[in-house]
Each structure stands twice: as C-alpha cells, then as structure tokens.
Design a protein around this motif. Sequence first.
Motif, PDB file in Angstrom:
ATOM      1  N   LYS A  18      35.515 -61.692  20.707  1.00 60.33           N
ATOM      2  CA  LYS A  18      36.680 -61.285  21.499  1.00 60.33           C
ATOM      3  C   LYS A  18      37.934 -61.192  20.641  1.00 60.33           C
ATOM      4  O   LYS A  18      38.979 -60.732  21.106  1.00 60.33           O
ATOM      5  CB  LYS A  18      36.916 -62.269  22.643  1.00 60.33           C
ATOM      6  N   TYR A  19      37.846 -61.652  19.374  1.00 59.11           N
ATOM      7  CA  TYR A  19      39.004 -61.630  18.486  1.00 59.11           C
ATOM      8  C   TYR A  19      39.016 -60.337  17.668  1.00 59.11           C
ATOM      9  O   TYR A  19      38.033 -59.991  17.008  1.00 59.11           O
ATOM     10  CB  TYR A  19      38.999 -62.838  17.550  1.00 59.11           C
ATOM     11  N   GLU A  20      40.142 -59.648  17.690  1.00 59.62           N
ATOM     12  CA  GLU A  20      40.262 -58.353  17.016  1.00 59.62           C
ATOM     13  C   GLU A  20      40.024 -58.475  15.516  1.00 59.62           C
ATOM     14  O   GLU A  20      39.357 -57.628  14.911  1.00 59.62           O
ATOM     15  CB  GLU A  20      41.650 -57.767  17.278  1.00 59.62           C
ATOM     16  N   SER A  21      40.569 -59.527  14.886  1.00 60.71           N
ATOM     17  CA  SER A  21      40.418 -59.678  13.440  1.00 60.71           C
ATOM     18  C   SER A  21      38.959 -59.904  13.051  1.00 60.71           C
ATOM     19  O   SER A  21      38.516 -59.456  11.989  1.00 60.71           O
ATOM     20  CB  SER A  21      41.282 -60.846  12.942  1.00 60.71           C
ATOM     21  N   TYR A  22      38.192 -60.611  13.902  1.00 57.86           N
ATOM     22  CA  TYR A  22      36.775 -60.833  13.615  1.00 57.86           C
ATOM     23  C   TYR A  22      36.008 -59.503  13.652  1.00 57.86           C
ATOM     24  O   TYR A  22      35.168 -59.226  12.786  1.00 57.86           O
ATOM     25  CB  TYR A  22      36.165 -61.797  14.642  1.00 57.86           C
ATOM     26  N   VAL A  23      36.301 -58.685  14.675  1.00 61.18           N
ATOM     27  CA  VAL A  23      35.637 -57.386  14.808  1.00 61.18           C
ATOM     28  C   VAL A  23      35.961 -56.502  13.603  1.00 61.18           C
ATOM     29  O   VAL A  23      35.084 -55.841  13.039  1.00 61.18           O
ATOM     30  CB  VAL A  23      36.062 -56.690  16.115  1.00 61.18           C
ATOM     31  N   GLN A  24      37.228 -56.515  13.182  1.00 63.87           N
ATOM     32  CA  GLN A  24      37.644 -55.691  12.053  1.00 63.87           C
ATOM     33  C   GLN A  24      36.918 -56.104  10.773  1.00 63.87           C
ATOM     34  O   GLN A  24      36.444 -55.253  10.013  1.00 63.87           O
ATOM     35  CB  GLN A  24      39.159 -55.817  11.870  1.00 63.87           C
ATOM     36  N   THR A  25      36.815 -57.414  10.527  1.00 64.87           N
ATOM     37  CA  THR A  25      36.109 -57.896   9.337  1.00 64.87           C
ATOM     38  C   THR A  25      34.630 -57.529   9.403  1.00 64.87           C
ATOM     39  O   THR A  25      34.035 -57.114   8.396  1.00 64.87           O
ATOM     40  CB  THR A  25      36.266 -59.425   9.215  1.00 64.87           C
ATOM     41  N   GLY A  26      34.035 -57.674  10.583  1.00 68.01           N
ATOM     42  CA  GLY A  26      32.630 -57.314  10.741  1.00 68.01           C
ATOM     43  C   GLY A  26      32.380 -55.837  10.453  1.00 68.01           C
ATOM     44  O   GLY A  26      31.400 -55.480   9.794  1.00 68.01           O
ATOM     45  N   CYS A  27      33.272 -54.967  10.936  1.00 66.18           N
ATOM     46  CA  CYS A  27      33.128 -53.521  10.692  1.00 66.18           C
ATOM     47  C   CYS A  27      33.248 -53.199   9.202  1.00 66.18           C
ATOM     48  O   CYS A  27      32.486 -52.390   8.669  1.00 66.18           O
ATOM     49  CB  CYS A  27      34.196 -52.749  11.472  1.00 66.18           C
ATOM     50  N   THR A  28      34.199 -53.848   8.527  1.00 68.83           N
ATOM     51  CA  THR A  28      34.391 -53.600   7.091  1.00 68.83           C
ATOM     52  C   THR A  28      33.159 -54.019   6.294  1.00 68.83           C
ATOM     53  O   THR A  28      32.683 -53.285   5.417  1.00 68.83           O
ATOM     54  CB  THR A  28      35.629 -54.364   6.584  1.00 68.83           C
ATOM     55  N   SER A  29      32.616 -55.206   6.596  1.00 72.07           N
ATOM     56  CA  SER A  29      31.436 -55.696   5.883  1.00 72.07           C
ATOM     57  C   SER A  29      30.228 -54.809   6.146  1.00 72.07           C
ATOM     58  O   SER A  29      29.465 -54.473   5.223  1.00 72.07           O
ATOM     59  CB  SER A  29      31.127 -57.140   6.303  1.00 72.07           C
ATOM     60  N   LEU A  30      30.037 -54.409   7.404  1.00 73.68           N
ATOM     61  CA  LEU A  30      28.891 -53.565   7.750  1.00 73.68           C
ATOM     62  C   LEU A  30      28.991 -52.206   7.057  1.00 73.68           C
ATOM     63  O   LEU A  30      27.982 -51.672   6.568  1.00 73.68           O
ATOM     64  CB  LEU A  30      28.823 -53.386   9.268  1.00 73.68           C
ATOM     65  N   LYS A  31      30.190 -51.658   6.981  1.00 75.76           N
ATOM     66  CA  LYS A  31      30.383 -50.373   6.317  1.00 75.76           C
ATOM     67  C   LYS A  31      30.010 -50.464   4.832  1.00 75.76           C
ATOM     68  O   LYS A  31      29.358 -49.568   4.280  1.00 75.76           O
ATOM     69  CB  LYS A  31      31.841 -49.926   6.477  1.00 75.76           C
ATOM     70  N   LEU A  32      30.408 -51.556   4.172  1.00 74.86           N
ATOM     71  CA  LEU A  32      30.058 -51.754   2.761  1.00 74.86           C
ATOM     72  C   LEU A  32      28.549 -51.837   2.576  1.00 74.86           C
ATOM     73  O   LEU A  32      27.980 -51.246   1.657  1.00 74.86           O
ATOM     74  CB  LEU A  32      30.730 -53.021   2.236  1.00 74.86           C
ATOM     75  N   ILE A  33      27.890 -52.580   3.455  1.00 73.67           N
ATOM     76  CA  ILE A  33      26.432 -52.737   3.363  1.00 73.67           C
ATOM     77  C   ILE A  33      25.731 -51.401   3.561  1.00 73.67           C
ATOM     78  O   ILE A  33      24.802 -51.041   2.827  1.00 73.67           O
ATOM     79  CB  ILE A  33      25.942 -53.770   4.397  1.00 73.67           C
ATOM     80  N   LEU A  34      26.165 -50.643   4.560  1.00 74.60           N
ATOM     81  CA  LEU A  34      25.532 -49.348   4.840  1.00 74.60           C
ATOM     82  C   LEU A  34      25.698 -48.380   3.676  1.00 74.60           C
ATOM     83  O   LEU A  34      24.766 -47.652   3.306  1.00 74.60           O
ATOM     84  CB  LEU A  34      26.117 -48.748   6.119  1.00 74.60           C
ATOM     85  N   GLN A  35      26.893 -48.348   3.094  1.00 73.66           N
ATOM     86  CA  GLN A  35      27.155 -47.412   2.003  1.00 73.66           C
ATOM     87  C   GLN A  35      26.380 -47.781   0.735  1.00 73.66           C
ATOM     88  O   GLN A  35      25.909 -46.904   0.013  1.00 73.66           O
ATOM     89  CB  GLN A  35      28.661 -47.358   1.703  1.00 73.66           C
ATOM     90  N   ARG A  36      26.237 -49.082   0.466  1.00 73.27           N
ATOM     91  CA  ARG A  36      25.613 -49.513  -0.789  1.00 73.27           C
ATOM     92  C   ARG A  36      24.101 -49.693  -0.688  1.00 73.27           C
ATOM     93  O   ARG A  36      23.368 -49.447  -1.652  1.00 73.27           O
ATOM     94  CB  ARG A  36      26.243 -50.837  -1.260  1.00 73.27           C
ATOM     95  N   PHE A  37      23.611 -50.133   0.473  1.00 75.68           N
ATOM     96  CA  PHE A  37      22.218 -50.566   0.533  1.00 75.68           C
ATOM     97  C   PHE A  37      21.317 -49.782   1.488  1.00 75.68           C
ATOM     98  O   PHE A  37      20.096 -49.856   1.356  1.00 75.68           O
ATOM     99  CB  PHE A  37      22.157 -52.061   0.907  1.00 75.68           C
ATOM    100  N   LEU A  38      21.888 -49.059   2.464  1.00 75.78           N
ATOM    101  CA  LEU A  38      21.025 -48.373   3.426  1.00 75.78           C
ATOM    102  C   LEU A  38      20.120 -47.331   2.749  1.00 75.78           C
ATOM    103  O   LEU A  38      18.919 -47.273   3.050  1.00 75.78           O
ATOM    104  CB  LEU A  38      21.863 -47.727   4.534  1.00 75.78           C
TER     105      LEU A  38
END
Length: 658
Positions: A573-593
């Motif tokens: 429910k915290y905006e900053s948590y969602v933002q950090t999660g999106c940033t980390s997921l984007k890095l993983i997808l770009q580098r490892f998918l």
Amino acid sequence: MAAAVVTKTAWKLQEIVAHSSNVSSLVLGKKSGRLLATGGDDCRVNVWSVNKPNCVMSLSGHTTPIESLQISAKEELIVAGSQSGSIRVWDLEAAKILRTLLGHKANICSLDFHPYGSFVASGSLDTDIKLWDVRRKGCIFKYKSHTQAVRCLRFSPDGKWLASAADDHTVKLWDLTAGKVMFEFTGHSGPVNVVEFHPSEYLLASGSSDRTIRFWDLEKFHVVSCIEEEATPVRCVLFNPDGCCLYGGYQDSLRVYGWEPERCFDVVLVNWGKVADLAICNNQLIGVSFAQSTVSSFVVDLSRVTKSGSVPHGLLRSDEPLAQPNPTGSSLRRSYDRPSTSCSKPQSRVKHSSESERRSPSSEEERDEKESKAEIQNPEDYKEIFQPKNAISRTPPRMNEPFPAPPEDEPVAAKEAAKPNQPVELQTPLPKQELPEPVQMPPIASSTPLPRAEPSVIPAARNEPIGLKASDFLPALKNQSQTELVDEEIMSQIRKGHKTVCMVLTSRHKNLDTVRAVWSTSDIKNSVDSAVATNDLSVVVDLLNIVNQTASLWKLDLCTVVLPQIEKLLQSKYESYVQTGCTSLKLILQRFLPLITDILAAPPSVGVDITREERLHKCKLCYKQLKNISNIVKNKSGLSGRHGSAFRELHLLMAVLE
C-alpha cells in the motif's frame, strides 16, 4: 508624496477545476500564449482561454485517459493521445473530429505537429515513433530505434528533422526524408523528459531526470555545455523567441540559462508545482501546472528577468543606458533555412511501412469518429477565439494587452488606514519636477513575489466545486470548548502511538546494522539474504534502493532471492515500496529475461554438467516467480497515473512469458 507602485516579477493568474477527475496532461498554444488544452482521466479534452473561468470547448471520444496533447502552430488543430494508444485530431474552428489514428500498442507519451505540413509525430510506451499524414489518415513512416518509452518529440524549425527523447537516456535526431537516425546523443544518466530546438541556430537542448540540461551542436554533433545537477529535475524548457536564453521550469522556480559558457542568469521563485508547459506572449512568460483535478496558470514578467547578462528593463534608472545582451553564439552556428511553402512528406523509405499502417480507414476508425464529439461550452468565448469578425484565417486573434500584474503587498500602516472591502486609491502622479530621487532597486533575487492569499478555486462550467473539502472529514464544531476537546483527542492519539513508533524505528535500526555488517564483506547475496531474514520489508526496500543504482551487482542467484520480495512490494500500500519493486523488476527483466528464456529453450545437454544444471535450476525458479509476478503486473497495468505507466511498461517487457 505618493509612493511608487512596485509590481511583482511572478504571480499566480488563476486556478480552475479543469476536469471531474484527475488532470493527466495539458499544453499551451505557443502562438498566442492564451489557448490552453487539458486532458483528464475522465477521457475528455477541454479547451480554455487563459485567465477565463469557463471551459470553451469539450472534446470527447477517447475511452481511456488522455496521456499527451499538442496544439498546432496556427492554433487551429489539436491532437490528443490516450492510454490505449489511439490518437484523435480535432478541428477547433469547425468544432469537429478530423481524424482518428490507430496503430500504437501502448500509451501515447508524446506528440508534435510539423511546422509546415499536415503531419503529426507520435511517440509511445511501445518505443515506436510514428509519422502520420492527417489528411490521408495514414501512418507514412515508423521509426524504431529507442529501447524504452519515447517521452518527448520536437520537429526542427525548418521541418526537416525530428528530435526524440526517451527513457533509455538518449536523444536521437532523425532525418525525415531519409527516414533514419542522423545522430544519437548520449550523456544523460537518467530518462530524458524534454527536448527543444533553438528557434534559429543549429542547437538542441535536452532536460533529464538526472537533473541536468545539455546543449547539443547539430552541425558538429557534440555537447556544447551542460547545466549541472539542479535540486530537482527540469519539467519543461523553452527558448526565448530571439534565442538569447533558455527558460527551465522546475518544481518551485523558473531558471534562465546561457550555454556558452553554461551559466544561470536568473532564478525567479514560482511555486507552481508540477509545471507542465511554458509559452511567451507580450514579453510575459505563461506557465501552467496541475494537481489532481485543478489547473493553475502563472505569469512571469520577462522585463524584470535577467537574460544574457543584461539588466532587466524594469530595474534600469531613467538616466542609465540600456545594456546590450551578450551574444550567445549566433555567429558560431548555422541558421535554419525555412521553406516558404509547405513541406513535402518523407519519401524513399515509405515502402518499409507495413500495409496495415497504410490501409484505408477501417470501420473501427469510422465508428470512433462518429462517436467523437466537440461540444461548445461557452459560445461567446468560442466565437471570440476561433471565429473573430472579418477573420481571413483560422488563427485566434492576438491579444495585445499583457496580463496585469497585481501590486505588491501594501505596508501595514496603509492596510490599517484602508477601510475593509474598499480598495486603496492611487494618487495622481506628481509633476515631473516633484518626483523623488530614483531609489536603487533591490537585486533580482529579492524581486520574487511575496506570499499572498491564493484565489479561490473557480469551478469549470459548474455551480458548485467538485470533490470534498478537508472540513468534510472533520466533526461539526459548535463552540470553542469542543475545539479544545478535539485538540486534546488528537494529542492523545499522537502520544498513544509514540512508544510504538519508537519501538519500530529501534527495531529497524538494529536490522539495518545487521545488514550493514554483512554488506561490509562485499557479499551482495548474503546481504540480501540477511535483509530478507529480518522479515521487514522496509529494510529490503532500503537495500534494493542501493543495489538498483549499480546494475553490475545483479546476478542470477540474487534474482531468485529478490523476486519473491518484489512480489510483496508490488502489492504494498506504500507508494515508495511499489516504486522500488518496479525499478528492481525492470532491471531483472532487461538483464536476465533473455538469458532465462534462452536457457529454458535450449536442448538438454549430453553428460553431466553441474554448473549448467545449477544455472538451469535457477532459471526455472526465476521463470516460475516471474510468471506469478506477471499476473500482478497485468492486473495493475490498467491503473492511471505514474504507477499505471510503470506497470504497463513492465507488462510489455513480460509479454514473452505469455
């Protein structure tokens, strides 16, 4: 003796409720500086005359929130792009839909009209740039080179080039005739949000989330200079019409820059917040910003602003000569050759466009145009702006009168002497021989507006304001004793939770110390394991915010640990948590998918290869976790606002999983 009336350098002009829901985009007409278009989550485009309270025209037809807007150079057409990827062009004088353009697969992030021809460029979250012929409804070229969302598009003043800025940290310059990239400008370390051509020279300015503005030479293709990190990212930029300086709109100020050498000539404090666009009219700079459903307009008196090392006209004594502005490099670069006729459409490479993009209008497009409406809300303002008497062209009339500046706050003695609700009358100016000696004016920095009462919100074409007020959430108070009682209750609630907050912070501090001790061993995997073991998402967020800054720290075994935590963060429910999660997921997808899908698709190996088996096991685990996360991303991709855009981008990146 009458005191001289001192006007403000910047002031708020108006605040209006522009839509029944959140405002998502807005743009000013650059020719007059008086035409404003707003787009909202209510899927409508509203057209306004700056400093007038009522909506002039409301345009409907889109079925998803408006993401981008642009007004043509002559202020006769308006184009709007939506969250679904559809584009609509309206004729403002005829008050009707002109074209519906379909073809993008995701949000329209940027739009621009060609300065001489009937063409529109669009940039999207799907990373494509498309050039449309408005007359024939067709896409005549698709430019593919960016790897992330295209945030800003600008045609050059001569109409031969197109500049694009994107989230992939690059600015690209396209040759429209050849249909290819002329040059790619790299140097920004964050997403590039805005780009703007100099009005006459071969010079381009770009502003980024890395809090820098860079100036690029378009003849030698190198960086001219860089305005280093400001406190906040630049939101919009605009060159002065004569090209002497660049204006940058920030969260709380307007900054005036030169580029040879790079320097800041002036800073004007303007508390406009999310400023979205700038325009210049009658030596005044107009800025517009938005917050939720309201749109605010501001004025900066450019005669009181320092440009190119010159002294503002308003601060000169009558006996002082006018300082000439320093040249900013007009002799160093070429100027644009502006054609006298309309620009022909790009040739030679149109054949690469797919047949589907050049097809005749579909029944879906025709139905969309029938369902689109342009409703005139205020006939008097509409006739004044779009149908002036004896008008030869469809250009809105030029308004020669600048917006009047409010006087500075009166001295206390003057306020006390004035009667309530009665303005203080200005005395007649004294004869010339009785004028006092010229008083030395304060420096520019102190000429910024003083705090004053904000005007009340003006509802748009309504009799009552939209939404709730803060007082709606408070209990009705009948007397002073009840007010004191409420204050006591509030203080009691604060004291009640104080010990709990202290305990939570102490525990978090202890957990961070544990993680930091492991981090000092340079073992990233164990550091993340220790953060996860604390069972405190706030600690995980703090650590991921550090790891996200250095992409080289990410390894495949780290992904297996982080992905379950990302799943939790995306549902927080915290905006900053969602933002950090999106940033980390984007890095993983770009580098490892790509690696994960390639390994899983590879044929089984012959013999025993322990290293390969371990890698295959990690890839299977990551794939399973990504599949779980993809359902969350898909469900949240329909959200509006910044997080909605982030989830839609992630959804595109994860499309290979489906």
